[in-house]
Design a protein around this motif. Structure first.
Motif, PDB file in Angstrom:
ATOM      1  N   ALA A  17       0.833  -1.210   0.000  1.00  0.00           N
ATOM      2  CA  ALA A  17       0.000   0.000   0.000  1.00  0.00           C
ATOM      3  C   ALA A  17       0.864   1.255   0.000  1.00  0.00           C
ATOM      4  CB  ALA A  17      -0.928  -0.011   1.213  1.00  0.00           C
ATOM      5  N   THR A  18       1.930   1.261   0.797  1.00  0.00           N
ATOM      6  CA  THR A  18       2.780   2.459   0.842  1.00  0.00           C
ATOM      7  C   THR A  18       3.556   2.640  -0.458  1.00  0.00           C
ATOM      8  OG1 THR A  18       4.724   1.350   1.837  1.00  0.00           O
ATOM      9  CG2 THR A  18       3.029   2.185   3.340  1.00  0.00           C
ATOM     10  N   GLN A  19       3.893   1.539  -1.136  1.00  0.00           N
ATOM     11  CA  GLN A  19       4.579   1.665  -2.425  1.00  0.00           C
ATOM     12  C   GLN A  19       3.642   2.191  -3.507  1.00  0.00           C
ATOM     13  OE1 GLN A  19       8.140   1.100  -2.778  1.00  0.00           O
ATOM     14  NE2 GLN A  19       7.554   1.434  -0.658  1.00  0.00           N
ATOM     15  N   ILE A  20       2.380   1.766  -3.472  1.00  0.00           N
ATOM     16  CA  ILE A  20       1.392   2.309  -4.413  1.00  0.00           C
ATOM     17  C   ILE A  20       1.266   3.815  -4.222  1.00  0.00           C
ATOM     18  CG2 ILE A  20      -1.073   2.401  -4.936  1.00  0.00           C
ATOM     19  CD1 ILE A  20      -1.193  -0.607  -4.523  1.00  0.00           C
ATOM     20  N   ILE A  21       1.154   4.243  -2.964  1.00  0.00           N
ATOM     21  CA  ILE A  21       1.041   5.671  -2.674  1.00  0.00           C
ATOM     22  C   ILE A  21       2.324   6.402  -3.053  1.00  0.00           C
ATOM     23  CG2 ILE A  21       0.855   7.356  -0.793  1.00  0.00           C
ATOM     24  CD1 ILE A  21      -1.040   5.341   0.598  1.00  0.00           C
ATOM     25  N   GLY A  22       3.472   5.809  -2.719  1.00  0.00           N
ATOM     26  CA  GLY A  22       4.742   6.451  -3.014  1.00  0.00           C
ATOM     27  C   GLY A  22       4.968   6.647  -4.498  1.00  0.00           C
ATOM     28  N   TYR A  23       4.918   5.551  -5.256  1.00  0.00           N
ATOM     29  CA  TYR A  23       5.151   5.664  -6.698  1.00  0.00           C
ATOM     30  C   TYR A  23       4.038   6.461  -7.370  1.00  0.00           C
ATOM     31  CZ  TYR A  23       9.239   2.675  -6.991  1.00  0.00           C
ATOM     32  OH  TYR A  23      10.518   2.185  -6.867  1.00  0.00           O
ATOM     33  N   GLY A  24       2.799   6.260  -6.897  1.00  0.00           N
ATOM     34  CA  GLY A  24       1.677   6.974  -7.508  1.00  0.00           C
ATOM     35  C   GLY A  24       1.781   8.472  -7.356  1.00  0.00           C
ATOM     36  N   SER A  25       2.083   8.945  -6.140  1.00  0.00           N
ATOM     37  CA  SER A  25       2.103  10.391  -5.883  1.00  0.00           C
ATOM     38  C   SER A  25       3.399  11.056  -6.328  1.00  0.00           C
ATOM     39  CB  SER A  25       1.880  10.653  -4.386  1.00  0.00           C
ATOM     40  OG  SER A  25       2.906  10.059  -3.606  1.00  0.00           O
ATOM     41  N   ILE A  26       4.506  10.326  -6.272  1.00  0.00           N
ATOM     42  CA  ILE A  26       5.798  10.930  -6.602  1.00  0.00           C
ATOM     43  C   ILE A  26       6.091  10.886  -8.102  1.00  0.00           C
ATOM     44  CG2 ILE A  26       8.302  10.718  -6.276  1.00  0.00           C
ATOM     45  CD1 ILE A  26       7.704   9.709  -3.432  1.00  0.00           C
ATOM     46  N   TYR A  27       5.695   9.794  -8.784  1.00  0.00           N
ATOM     47  CA  TYR A  27       6.043   9.632 -10.192  1.00  0.00           C
ATOM     48  C   TYR A  27       4.833   9.682 -11.129  1.00  0.00           C
ATOM     49  CZ  TYR A  27      10.742   8.393  -8.726  1.00  0.00           C
ATOM     50  OH  TYR A  27      11.999   8.426  -8.184  1.00  0.00           O
ATOM     51  N   TYR A  28       3.871   8.782 -10.917  1.00  0.00           N
ATOM     52  CA  TYR A  28       2.802   8.635 -11.905  1.00  0.00           C
ATOM     53  C   TYR A  28       1.874   9.841 -11.951  1.00  0.00           C
ATOM     54  CZ  TYR A  28       4.395   3.837 -12.306  1.00  0.00           C
ATOM     55  OH  TYR A  28       5.165   2.733 -12.532  1.00  0.00           O
ATOM     56  N   LEU A 108      13.856  18.266  -4.176  1.00  0.00           N
ATOM     57  CA  LEU A 108      14.081  17.693  -2.853  1.00  0.00           C
ATOM     58  C   LEU A 108      13.258  16.427  -2.642  1.00  0.00           C
ATOM     59  CD1 LEU A 108      15.620  18.028  -0.243  1.00  0.00           C
ATOM     60  CD2 LEU A 108      13.805  19.536   0.597  1.00  0.00           C
ATOM     61  N   ILE A 109      12.039  16.412  -3.155  1.00  0.00           N
ATOM     62  CA  ILE A 109      11.200  15.208  -3.069  1.00  0.00           C
ATOM     63  C   ILE A 109      11.872  14.038  -3.780  1.00  0.00           C
ATOM     64  CG2 ILE A 109       9.057  14.184  -3.947  1.00  0.00           C
ATOM     65  CD1 ILE A 109       7.682  16.856  -3.267  1.00  0.00           C
ATOM     66  N   GLU A 110      12.403  14.295  -4.971  1.00  0.00           N
ATOM     67  CA  GLU A 110      13.059  13.217  -5.728  1.00  0.00           C
ATOM     68  C   GLU A 110      14.332  12.743  -5.028  1.00  0.00           C
ATOM     69  OE1 GLU A 110      11.524  11.779  -8.092  1.00  0.00           O
ATOM     70  OE2 GLU A 110       9.934  13.285  -8.041  1.00  0.00           O
ATOM     71  N   ILE A 111      15.057  13.676  -4.405  1.00  0.00           N
ATOM     72  CA  ILE A 111      16.278  13.294  -3.691  1.00  0.00           C
ATOM     73  C   ILE A 111      15.958  12.345  -2.542  1.00  0.00           C
ATOM     74  CG2 ILE A 111      18.101  14.189  -2.172  1.00  0.00           C
ATOM     75  CD1 ILE A 111      18.203  16.678  -3.942  1.00  0.00           C
ATOM     76  N   PHE A 146       0.191  -1.993  -9.270  1.00  0.00           N
ATOM     77  CA  PHE A 146      -1.069  -1.324  -9.573  1.00  0.00           C
ATOM     78  C   PHE A 146      -1.005   0.181  -9.324  1.00  0.00           C
ATOM     79  CE2 PHE A 146      -2.337  -5.723  -8.808  1.00  0.00           C
ATOM     80  CZ  PHE A 146      -3.154  -5.961  -9.910  1.00  0.00           C
ATOM     81  N   ALA A 147       0.185   0.711  -9.015  1.00  0.00           N
ATOM     82  CA  ALA A 147       0.307   2.144  -8.719  1.00  0.00           C
ATOM     83  C   ALA A 147      -0.158   3.005  -9.888  1.00  0.00           C
ATOM     84  CB  ALA A 147       1.754   2.480  -8.350  1.00  0.00           C
ATOM     85  N   SER A 148       0.303   2.694 -11.088  1.00  0.00           N
ATOM     86  CA  SER A 148      -0.097   3.502 -12.244  1.00  0.00           C
ATOM     87  C   SER A 148      -1.581   3.330 -12.541  1.00  0.00           C
ATOM     88  CB  SER A 148       0.740   3.126 -13.470  1.00  0.00           C
ATOM     89  OG  SER A 148       0.559   1.762 -13.805  1.00  0.00           O
ATOM     90  N   THR A 149      -2.087   2.101 -12.424  1.00  0.00           N
ATOM     91  CA  THR A 149      -3.497   1.829 -12.691  1.00  0.00           C
ATOM     92  C   THR A 149      -4.396   2.660 -11.789  1.00  0.00           C
ATOM     93  OG1 THR A 149      -2.908  -0.436 -13.293  1.00  0.00           O
ATOM     94  CG2 THR A 149      -5.227   0.003 -12.864  1.00  0.00           C
ATOM     95  N   ILE A 150      -3.964   2.847 -10.530  1.00  0.00           N
ATOM     96  CA  ILE A 150      -4.764   3.603  -9.566  1.00  0.00           C
ATOM     97  C   ILE A 150      -4.532   5.102  -9.697  1.00  0.00           C
ATOM     98  CG2 ILE A 150      -5.108   4.052  -7.094  1.00  0.00           C
ATOM     99  CD1 ILE A 150      -4.452   1.077  -6.632  1.00  0.00           C
ATOM    100  N   PHE A 151      -3.280   5.514  -9.797  1.00  0.00           N
ATOM    101  CA  PHE A 151      -2.977   6.940  -9.672  1.00  0.00           C
ATOM    102  C   PHE A 151      -3.128   7.737 -10.958  1.00  0.00           C
ATOM    103  CE2 PHE A 151      -1.778   6.205  -5.407  1.00  0.00           C
ATOM    104  CZ  PHE A 151      -1.735   7.458  -4.794  1.00  0.00           C
ATOM    105  N   TRP A 152      -3.039   7.126 -12.115  1.00  0.00           N
ATOM    106  CA  TRP A 152      -3.296   7.899 -13.334  1.00  0.00           C
ATOM    107  C   TRP A 152      -4.731   8.430 -13.344  1.00  0.00           C
ATOM    108  CZ3 TRP A 152      -0.304   4.218 -17.114  1.00  0.00           C
ATOM    109  CH2 TRP A 152       1.027   4.649 -17.201  1.00  0.00           C
ATOM    110  N   PRO A 153      -5.755   7.571 -13.215  1.00  0.00           N
ATOM    111  CA  PRO A 153      -7.124   8.123 -13.202  1.00  0.00           C
ATOM    112  C   PRO A 153      -7.427   8.930 -11.947  1.00  0.00           C
ATOM    113  CG  PRO A 153      -7.167   5.743 -12.802  1.00  0.00           C
ATOM    114  CD  PRO A 153      -5.763   6.094 -13.191  1.00  0.00           C
TER     115      PRO A 153
END
Length: 416
Positions: A17-28, A108-111, A146-153
């Protein structure tokens, strides 16, 4: 199948769950929010992606230091502090008065992203599940896929309803939830699956790192780093420009349909790793991943029906990229063990990030200055070099009796 202790599933599920949120909010979410940000600050979207690339590059330099922290104070504490820092930075980002503040906060977020994403999570699993890290990593990447599947829409809906600033505040709140979950993980006891009872089926092998001389270990690490970095450069260059590449095949709107195959292919191949290939040494999976990337890019240079080539390319590329997420955590554990894993992952991430940060830009430059075919050919050269580094690593370690031959499949469980 091996019995699972009651706390294992919550640990992997919570990390997922935290990886979905992390990748979703930071990258996708970034490309979805970029048009609104660019319009408000009156800058170009390429400029915003340049900020992202700068953050990725600087993050590579910070990764070894953050990796040492994973070993020194524990991945749980680092991820807790990292998630809290992300929440604070996202709140500040939502209130950014100008592009200068926005850019500094984005960088700074990316670092700091290393502290909350895959590498930190892999270190957490190695520390909490030392006997079944490979299996836990596979399950984690299945969930996080599923990070991209959730966070794109989701990002598109939020930016339409509450704007990009409101969206960042929602993301900040989600990182506070991540901080709470990561803090809870610091109290999760260490459990070794090697001691678990089984029901009817024999468990897969637990690959115990062999003792290496300093020279062999150094050569193995350098070859692994080179293989990961070169393959990562090819993956980054091609996936960032995926739709553009497919549209160059004159597919029209079908290019977007072909691109959608990438995600399901990643999930499907991770299921294969969890079942069909679960008894294989992780280095075998790494070579399989690199070979899939080479095969996918070769397809783009072959004549034939454009639609068939496009869908086959996306499927095989997705499979290679899906396995690459698993092996970047599983191979270092299998070869070198869990001790000092954080620092090792940090160094690997640094080499991968520093070399890979420029690959999307260089691909775009090559396509504009020469042709798309020329750019694809350059990506193929990188992928082939990455595969070669992995094969040389396999041969060197096989000669030293550290890993089995590629074609062999273990029949007995390896124990310490």
């Amino acid at each position: 199948m091996p019995l699972i202790r009651p706390r294992q599933v919550p640990l992997v599920a919570a990390l997922g769950a935290t990886q979905i949120i992390g990748y979703g909010s930071i990258y996708y979410a970034f490309p979805i929010l970029a048009p609104a940000v660019a319009q408000e600050f009156q800058v170009s979207e390429p400029f915003l992606f340049g900020l992202l690339s700068a953050g990725l590059l600087l993050g590579g330099f910070a990764a070894p230091t953050l990796g040492r922290l994973l070993d020194r104070i524990g991945a749980g504490r680092v991820m807790t502090m990292g998630s809290f820092a992300m929440a604070v930075l996202l709140i500040l980002l939502a209130w950014a008065p100008n592009i200068h503040a926005f850019g500094a906060l984005t960088i700074l977020i990316e670092i700091l992203s290393f502290a909350v994403l895959y590498d930190a999570a892999f270190a957490m699993l190695a520390q909490k599940r030392p006997g079944e890290t490979r299996k836990a990593i596979t399950r984690l990447t299945l969930i996080a896929g599923f990070a991209s599947t959730i966070f794109w829409p989701l990002s598109g809906m939020l930016v339409t309803e509450i704007g990009w600033r409101g969206t960042q505040l929602v993301f900040a709140a989600s990182h506070l939830l991540c901080a709470a979950l990561h803090f809870k993980m610091t109290t999760t006891p260490v459990m070794d699956a090697l001691a678990l009872p089984t029901d009817n089926a024999a468990p897969g092998p637990a690959w115990v790192p062999a003792v290496m001389t300093e020279a062999v270990a150094l050569r193995a690490f350098l070859l692994l780093a080179l293989g990961f970095a070169l393959t990562g450069m090819a993956i980054s260059a091609v996936t960032v420009h995926l739709v553009e590449i497919l549209r160059s095949l004159h597919l029209g709107e079908a290019a977007y349909l072909a691109a959608m195959v990438l995600g399901p292919a990643q999930v499907a191949v991770r299921l294969m790793d969890a079942t069909v290939w679960r008894d294989r040494h992780p280095l075998f999976i790494a070579i399989l991943s690199a070979a899939a990337i080479v095969t996918a890019i070769i397809l783009l240079l072959l004549p034939g029906p454009a639609s068939l080539i496009a869908f086959a390319f996306a499927a095989i590329m997705g499979a290679g990229a899906g396995l690459s997420s698993i092996v970047r955590g599983a191979v270092p554990v299998a070869l070198f063990g869990a001790s000092g894993l954080g620092q090792r992952l940090g160094r690997l991430a640094a080499i991968r990030s520093i070399m890979g940060a420029s690959s999307p830009f260089l691909f775009a430059w090559a396509a504009a200055a020469y042709s798309m075919s020329w750019a694809v050919g350059a990506a193929l050269a990188l992928a082939v070099a990455g595969l070669a580094a992995m094969v040389v690593l396999q041969q060197n370690l096989q000669r030293n009796g550290i890993v089995p031959p590629l074609r062999s499949k273990p029949r007995v469980r390896m124990t310490a």
